[in-house]
Design a protein around this motif. Sequence first.
Motif, short mmCIF file in Angstrom:
data_model
loop_
_atom_site.label_atom_id
_atom_site.label_comp_id
_atom_site.label_asym_id
_atom_site.label_seq_id
_atom_site.Cartn_x
_atom_site.Cartn_y
_atom_site.Cartn_z
N PRO A 59 -33.57 -28.61 -47.78
CA PRO A 59 -32.53 -28.19 -48.73
C PRO A 59 -31.73 -26.98 -48.27
O PRO A 59 -30.53 -26.88 -48.53
CB PRO A 59 -33.33 -27.88 -50.01
CG PRO A 59 -34.58 -28.67 -49.88
CD PRO A 59 -34.90 -28.70 -48.41
N ALA A 115 -29.63 -32.27 -44.83
CA ALA A 115 -30.78 -32.16 -45.74
C ALA A 115 -32.00 -32.86 -45.15
O ALA A 115 -33.13 -32.37 -45.25
CB ALA A 115 -30.43 -32.75 -47.10
N ASP A 116 -31.79 -34.02 -44.53
CA ASP A 116 -32.91 -34.75 -43.91
C ASP A 116 -33.44 -34.02 -42.68
O ASP A 116 -34.64 -34.01 -42.41
CB ASP A 116 -32.47 -36.17 -43.52
CG ASP A 116 -32.29 -37.07 -44.73
OD1 ASP A 116 -32.85 -36.75 -45.80
OD2 ASP A 116 -31.57 -38.08 -44.60
N GLY A 162 -26.88 -23.65 -50.83
CA GLY A 162 -28.06 -24.27 -50.25
C GLY A 162 -29.30 -23.41 -50.44
O GLY A 162 -30.38 -23.91 -50.78
N THR A 190 -21.37 -29.34 -53.65
CA THR A 190 -22.13 -29.50 -52.42
C THR A 190 -23.59 -29.80 -52.70
O THR A 190 -24.23 -30.57 -51.96
CB THR A 190 -22.03 -28.22 -51.56
OG1 THR A 190 -20.66 -27.98 -51.26
CG2 THR A 190 -22.81 -28.36 -50.26
N PRO A 247 -27.69 -33.57 -52.71
CA PRO A 247 -29.12 -33.29 -52.54
C PRO A 247 -29.91 -33.38 -53.85
O PRO A 247 -31.06 -33.82 -53.85
CB PRO A 247 -29.13 -31.86 -51.98
CG PRO A 247 -27.82 -31.69 -51.33
CD PRO A 247 -26.86 -32.49 -52.16
N THR A 301 -23.76 -33.73 -45.33
CA THR A 301 -24.69 -33.01 -46.20
C THR A 301 -26.05 -33.69 -46.23
O THR A 301 -27.10 -33.04 -46.15
CB THR A 301 -24.12 -32.92 -47.63
OG1 THR A 301 -22.91 -32.17 -47.59
CG2 THR A 301 -25.10 -32.25 -48.57
N LEU A 302 -26.05 -35.02 -46.33
CA LEU A 302 -27.31 -35.76 -46.37
C LEU A 302 -28.02 -35.73 -45.02
O LEU A 302 -29.26 -35.65 -44.96
CB LEU A 302 -27.04 -37.20 -46.81
CG LEU A 302 -26.50 -37.36 -48.24
CD1 LEU A 302 -26.13 -38.81 -48.53
CD2 LEU A 302 -27.52 -36.86 -49.26
N SER A 308 -28.69 -27.90 -46.26
CA SER A 308 -27.77 -28.90 -46.79
C SER A 308 -26.36 -28.37 -47.00
O SER A 308 -25.41 -29.15 -47.11
CB SER A 308 -28.32 -29.47 -48.12
OG SER A 308 -28.57 -28.43 -49.04
N HIS A 346 -30.36 -37.02 -54.52
CA HIS A 346 -31.29 -37.52 -53.51
C HIS A 346 -32.72 -37.11 -53.86
O HIS A 346 -33.67 -37.90 -53.75
CB HIS A 346 -30.90 -36.97 -52.14
CG HIS A 346 -31.63 -37.58 -50.99
ND1 HIS A 346 -31.62 -38.93 -50.72
CD2 HIS A 346 -32.40 -37.01 -50.02
CE1 HIS A 346 -32.35 -39.18 -49.64
NE2 HIS A 346 -32.83 -38.02 -49.20
#
Length: 387
Positions: free
Chosen positions: A41, A36-37, A352, A230, A234, A32-33, A44, A237
Amino acid sequence: MGTSTRRRSMSALFVTVALMNTATVLASTAGTLIAADAGGPGASGLPSAAGVLGTAAGALLAGASTSRRGRRFALLTGYGLATVGGLLASVGAATGQLVLVLGGLVVLGLGNGAAQLSRYLAADMYPLERKGFALSSVVWAGTIGALAGPLMISPTARAAAWLGLPELAGPILVAAIAVACAAVAALVLPADEVTEQTAHEGWRVFRRRSLRLPLAAMVAAQITMVAVMTMTPPQLHHLGHGLDVVGWILAAHIFGMFGLSPLTGRIADRVGGRHTIGIGIAVLLMATALAYAMPTSHEYGLPVSLFLLGYGWNLMFVGGSSLLSTSVQTRAKGTVDAVIWGSSAFASIGSGHLFGHGGYPLVAAVAGVLALLPVLLLATRTSGTTD
């Protein structure tokens, strides 16, 4: 089945589910991270969607394999394929290729599908009055994942960095190792007698009125839980918190999902699956309301909300499973699990997009509405009766 054989089988099922759950938590959170990166978003939710689609396919595969070759063969096949998937995803994380990560998570999910079916295999070993407790005991094995998985994210990330790898490759590589250990543990299961089932029995089960309530309850619980869970990494983060905060909040959530399973099993055996589902709906509503009201509280609001989210899911999952355990065969149970996990893939992707447009409170609000879906069936007494 003798007492010693049943005890050995239950121990093997417990260990394999614990290891598979730990692997799923590690790989899903890291994935997931990574997404996202890489994609923002809106992307994600893709890793979680990949995992649940793999789990859906794995449930179908495990149900068919169990009916034809036995539970031992089904679990060994699922965990063997999942090990390959974990290795593929770790290569993708190490090389920065999101496509490989997503493909690996799909294959890793095959093992999770097999692990999910283990609760019914446990229930099959016990008489009617103890089936709820038996299946909840295997669900309780996820407590190991609840404690170990999230808390291992930060240390395994640091270990990967020490080895010169991207930090998030570490949790996924350790997930692959955990699944390989689950495959070894499954070797302890005795060879079981196979009862051949008809090829169409799995899909024909959806004609049954008795399936409506447990299916609606488990689908609603799965979608609600996946949507909020989930988007929690994010959200944290985005608020600037590190992997240690993500880890312990997810630990509270997954402990809620599995830690109180023996209690839930007792509740289901005592008051029945319908009432257990009703209690679960109320708990899920409390969880989503708290997430909506306190979306930035990483010390109190989010940990309590995520714990309640997990336990509400547990109540509906065990309650629904107890209703199914005596009414459908193994192959059909795999089909039902496939529908449940397949539907939650849409929650992963949709959450997401909701997060990208309206933030975490919007995700929590929509999830709370979805948790109410089984209420109409609860009001209809014939929905939970056996045909």
